[in-house]
Every structure is written in C-alpha cells, then in structure tokens.
Design an enzyme around this catalytic site. Structure first.
Site, short mmCIF file in Angstrom:
data_model
loop_
_atom_site.label_atom_id
_atom_site.label_comp_id
_atom_site.label_asym_id
_atom_site.label_seq_id
_atom_site.Cartn_x
_atom_site.Cartn_y
_atom_site.Cartn_z
N LYS A 11 0.81 -1.22 0.00
CA LYS A 11 0.00 0.00 0.00
C LYS A 11 0.86 1.28 0.00
O LYS A 11 2.06 1.22 0.29
CB LYS A 11 -0.92 -0.02 1.22
CG LYS A 11 -1.88 -1.22 1.23
CD LYS A 11 -2.88 -1.11 2.38
CE LYS A 11 -3.82 -2.30 2.40
NZ LYS A 11 -4.90 -2.14 3.40
N TYR A 51 -12.58 -2.25 -3.42
CA TYR A 51 -13.04 -2.42 -2.03
C TYR A 51 -14.56 -2.26 -1.94
O TYR A 51 -15.06 -1.82 -0.89
CB TYR A 51 -12.34 -1.42 -1.12
CG TYR A 51 -10.92 -1.80 -0.73
CD1 TYR A 51 -10.65 -2.95 0.01
CD2 TYR A 51 -9.84 -0.99 -1.06
CE1 TYR A 51 -9.35 -3.30 0.39
CE2 TYR A 51 -8.54 -1.32 -0.68
CZ TYR A 51 -8.31 -2.48 0.05
OH TYR A 51 -7.03 -2.80 0.43
N ASN A 114 -1.97 0.16 6.72
CA ASN A 114 -1.42 -1.10 7.27
C ASN A 114 -0.51 -1.86 6.30
O ASN A 114 -0.44 -3.09 6.34
CB ASN A 114 -2.55 -1.98 7.82
CG ASN A 114 -3.52 -2.44 6.77
OD1 ASN A 114 -3.44 -2.02 5.62
ND2 ASN A 114 -4.44 -3.32 7.14
N HIS A 117 -2.07 -5.52 1.69
CA HIS A 117 -3.36 -6.20 1.61
C HIS A 117 -3.09 -7.67 1.27
O HIS A 117 -2.16 -7.96 0.53
CB HIS A 117 -4.21 -5.57 0.50
CG HIS A 117 -5.42 -6.38 0.15
ND1 HIS A 117 -6.58 -6.32 0.89
CD2 HIS A 117 -5.65 -7.29 -0.83
CE1 HIS A 117 -7.47 -7.16 0.38
NE2 HIS A 117 -6.93 -7.76 -0.67
N GLU A 128 -9.44 -10.65 -7.17
CA GLU A 128 -8.52 -9.52 -7.00
C GLU A 128 -7.34 -9.61 -7.98
O GLU A 128 -6.89 -8.59 -8.51
CB GLU A 128 -8.04 -9.47 -5.55
CG GLU A 128 -9.18 -9.10 -4.61
CD GLU A 128 -8.87 -9.23 -3.12
OE1 GLU A 128 -9.77 -8.95 -2.32
OE2 GLU A 128 -7.73 -9.60 -2.76
P1 CMP Z 1 -7.33 -4.60 3.94
O1 CMP Z 1 -6.98 -5.97 4.37
O2 CMP Z 1 -6.65 -4.05 2.76
O3 CMP Z 1 -8.91 -4.51 3.70
C1 CMP Z 1 -9.69 -3.35 3.97
C2 CMP Z 1 -8.91 -2.26 4.64
O4 CMP Z 1 -9.66 -1.25 5.29
C3 CMP Z 1 -8.09 -2.87 5.75
O5 CMP Z 1 -7.04 -3.62 5.19
C4 CMP Z 1 -7.67 -1.64 6.54
O6 CMP Z 1 -6.51 -1.05 6.05
C5 CMP Z 1 -8.82 -0.66 6.27
N1 CMP Z 1 -9.53 -0.35 7.51
C6 CMP Z 1 -9.57 0.85 8.10
N2 CMP Z 1 -10.31 0.80 9.20
C7 CMP Z 1 -10.78 -0.46 9.33
C8 CMP Z 1 -11.60 -1.12 10.29
N3 CMP Z 1 -12.13 -0.48 11.35
N4 CMP Z 1 -11.85 -2.44 10.10
C9 CMP Z 1 -11.32 -3.10 9.04
N5 CMP Z 1 -10.53 -2.51 8.09
C10 CMP Z 1 -10.26 -1.21 8.25
#
Ligand code: CMP
Length: 139
Positions: A11, A51, A114, A117, A128
């Site tokens: 990311k 998403y 984070n 993904h 995906e």
């Molecule tokens: P990812 O696994 O890429 O899938 C959705 C993303 O939304 C997740 O990682 C997080 O980076 C982001 N996100 C932000 N806030 C939340 C939350 N409260 N719960 C889950 N995903 C979140």
C-alpha cells in the site's frame, strides 16, 4: 483442496516509506513465488471498485482516499495453502494486534495505513488477481 495462489498489494504508506524491497524479501523468504507484479496507481473510482465490499462502512471514505493517494505494488503469489499462509505472514489488520515478525508489525503505521493487503479467500484471490492482471500476465 487449499488454493495455491493469493493476491497482495503493497500500500501507499509502505511504498512511500521505502519498504517495497524489505516486504518483497519477507514474501520470498516466506516461501512464496511471485508470478505477476506491477507498480501502479489507482484512481479513487478504481479503489472503490476494488473495495466495493466495504462501501458504507465508517472507514470506507478514508480507505478510498488513502489507497488512491500514491503508488501501490500489486502481485500474485504462489505457494501451497497460499491465502492462509500469507495472512499469517502479514499479521492482523490492526498492526497493534499483529504478531512479532509479521509484515504489518514491522512496517505498518496504523489500521488504515497497514502496509499490505492480502486476499481473505481463494475466490477473492482470483477476483482480485483478475482486477489487476490479464490472463497472459498471470500465467
Ligand atoms: P485490507 O486488508 O486491505 O482490507 C480493507 C482495509 O480497510 C483494511 O485492510 C484496513 O486497512 C482498512 N480499515 C480501516 N479501518 C478499518 C476497520 N475499522 N476495520 C477493518 N478494516 C479497516
């Protein structure tokens, strides 16, 4: 039978922080083979498509803004039991809860930013991967 492929994105936070090389090293030393990879940038519209399952959630707008804010690296990874093993390698969605040594523990900034993904099922890994790569690129 467990699937042999998963999909990942490095990311914008990790790209901007200079962690592409370190993350790819963790992926390869974790036993995954990279079978397709590209660095690109997504429009807000494309992020919304990727998403779509999160549309309407409180973090959705922030997610779209962040994921379209810079470059990402998309890749297809191959390994036995790929989806589950990769989710172990990256750690919990919230890096504060991620185990020591996981990619998110090492390189993520926060729940929203984070670092990586990872697909959550074999079906989503296929969907995906198809989102980013043509049949020719994948095989
Ligand atoms: P990812 O696994 O890429 O899938 C959705 C993303 O939304 C997740 O990682 C997080 O980076 C982001 N996100 C932000 N806030 C939340 C939350 N409260 N719960 C889950 N995903 C979140």
């Amino acid at each position: 039978m467990m699937g042999e492929k998963t999909f990942t994105m490095i990311k914008p936070d990790a790209v901007n922080n200079g962690y592409i090389g370190a993350i790819l090293e963790k992926i390869c030393s974790g036993g995954f083979r990279i079978t397709a990879m590209k660095m690109t940038r997504l429009t807000a519209e494309k992020v919304g498509e990727f998403y779509a399952v999160h549309k309407g959630k409180p973090f959705y707008n922030e997610l779209v803004q962040f994921m379209s804010s810079g470059h990402i690296v998309a890749a297809i990874l191959e390994k036995e039991n790929a989806v589950e093993d990769f989710r172990k390698l990256i750690g919990a969605t919230n890096p504060a809860n991620a185990e020591e040594g996981t990619i998110r523990k090492l390189y993520a900034e926060s729940m929203g930013r984070n670092a990586v993904h990872g697909s959550d099922s074999d079906e989503n890994a296929r969907i995906e991967g198809d989102f980013f790569f043509s049949a020719l690129e994948k095989y």
